[in-house]
Design an enzyme around this catalytic site. Structure first.
Site, PDB file in Angstrom:
ATOM      1  N   ASN A 107      33.496  33.621  40.440  1.00  0.00           N
ATOM      2  CA  ASN A 107      34.474  34.179  39.496  1.00  0.00           C
ATOM      3  C   ASN A 107      34.973  35.507  40.047  1.00  0.00           C
ATOM      4  OD1 ASN A 107      35.843  34.541  36.938  1.00  0.00           O
ATOM      5  ND2 ASN A 107      34.246  36.012  36.393  1.00  0.00           N
ATOM      6  N   HIS A 109      36.271  39.247  38.579  1.00  0.00           N
ATOM      7  CA  HIS A 109      36.351  40.090  37.377  1.00  0.00           C
ATOM      8  C   HIS A 109      36.987  41.422  37.767  1.00  0.00           C
ATOM      9  CE1 HIS A 109      35.370  41.543  33.421  1.00  0.00           C
ATOM     10  NE2 HIS A 109      34.917  42.652  33.983  1.00  0.00           N
ATOM     11  N   ALA A 173      44.138  44.495  44.648  1.00  0.00           N
ATOM     12  CA  ALA A 173      42.846  44.424  45.353  1.00  0.00           C
ATOM     13  C   ALA A 173      42.211  43.043  45.174  1.00  0.00           C
ATOM     14  CB  ALA A 173      41.915  45.514  44.844  1.00  0.00           C
TER      15      ALA A 173
HETATM   16  C1  GAR Z   1      42.524  38.756  36.717  1.00  0.00           C
HETATM   17  O1  GAR Z   1      42.727  40.135  36.631  1.00  0.00           O
HETATM   18  C2  GAR Z   1      41.045  38.417  36.684  1.00  0.00           C
HETATM   19  O2  GAR Z   1      40.253  39.364  37.330  1.00  0.00           O
HETATM   20  C3  GAR Z   1      40.779  38.414  35.202  1.00  0.00           C
HETATM   21  O3  GAR Z   1      41.882  37.767  34.651  1.00  0.00           O
HETATM   22  C4  GAR Z   1      43.030  38.042  35.462  1.00  0.00           C
HETATM   23  C5  GAR Z   1      43.685  36.731  35.786  1.00  0.00           C
HETATM   24  O4  GAR Z   1      44.902  36.935  36.444  1.00  0.00           O
HETATM   25  N1  GAR Z   1      39.542  37.735  34.907  1.00  0.00           N
HETATM   26  C6  GAR Z   1      38.681  38.139  33.974  1.00  0.00           C
HETATM   27  O5  GAR Z   1      38.876  39.086  33.240  1.00  0.00           O
HETATM   28  C7  GAR Z   1      37.418  37.287  33.864  1.00  0.00           C
HETATM   29  N2  GAR Z   1      36.398  37.997  33.157  1.00  0.00           N
HETATM   30  P1  GAR Z   1      45.617  35.773  37.215  1.00  0.00           P
HETATM   31  O6  GAR Z   1      45.733  34.591  36.233  1.00  0.00           O
HETATM   32  O7  GAR Z   1      46.964  36.337  37.562  1.00  0.00           O
HETATM   33  O8  GAR Z   1      44.801  35.431  38.412  1.00  0.00           O
END
Ligand code: GAR
Length: 216
Positions: A107, A109, A173
């Protein structure tokens, strides 16, 4: 070639970064399936444009987490998936599912774990007044945002930042960190020993620790 599934719920920008990374000739993994828990996830379009098979498992169609996770598992097995990347997949997975895919499930985060687990990360980072934030790619364990870190990237927090400013800096990042983590794993260089990640052949922290502060 390691067959990877990317699980999404929304925008899919990390999916986009992974799709771009695996398109490089020598990348030792392929994205064989993109699976969304929402039918209208924007990320599905990224997959379709790249010619990657997609599936939707709408969590509203299931009355328990167990039933949802079983359907998920069936789909993944039917597609011969060997490894799963959660990329903005906003579902808590059952202990059974996580156990079945242990060390084959990662995952991303948007914080430097173990700090700032959970939602509204950037707001809480700003509220805490810390000088650095970042992102973590980690193996998934049953507790939310727990598990051995594979790659982390740090970014500065500026005094005038809004949560959106910080989210954008961290996201940039993330798009470096996630492909790097997947590459290290697909190259067979990542081991989990006593719940810590060891990277074979890493000669300096720069091989696995990203600190892209200068480009932020
Ligand atoms: C990202 O910032 C990821 O790190 C976060 O959701 C966003 C998804 O963006 N994930 C979490 O918070 C999981 N706990 P994306 O759909 O543009 O990749």
């Amino acid at each position: 070639m390691m067959r990877v599934a990317v699980l999404i719920t929304g925008r899919g920008s990390n999916l986009g970064a992974l799709v771009e990374a695996v398109s490089v000739k020598d990348f030792p993994a392929e994205i064989a399936l993109v699976l969304s828990s929402k039918p209208d996830a924007a990320g599905l379009e990224i997959a379709e444009k790249a010619g990657i098979p997609t599936a939707i498992i709408d969590h509203n169609d299931f009355d328990s987490r167990t039933a949802f996770d079983e359907a998920l598992n069936e789909h993944l097995e039917a597609a011969d998936i060997q490894f799963i990347c959660l990329a903005g997949f906003m579902r808590i997975l059952t202990e059974e599912f996580v156990g079945k895919w242990r060390d084959r499930l990662i995952n991303i985060h948007p914080s430097l774990l173990p700090s700032f687990k959970g939602r509204n990360t950037h707001e809480r980072v700003l509220h805490a007044g810390v000088c650095f934030s970042g992102c973590t790619v980690h193996f998934v364990r049953p507790e939310m945002d727990e598990g051995p870190a594979i790659v982390q990237a740090a970014v500065p927090v500026h005094a005038e930042d809004s949560a959106d400013d910080l989210a954008a800096r961290v996201l940039k990042a993330e798009h470096h960190a996630y492909p790097l983590a997947l590459r290290l794993i697909a190259e067979g260089r990542v081991r989990v020993i006593d719940e810590k990640v060891h990277i074979e052949g890493a000669h300096s922290p720069g091989d696995y620790l990203l600190n892209p502060t200068e480009e932020s």
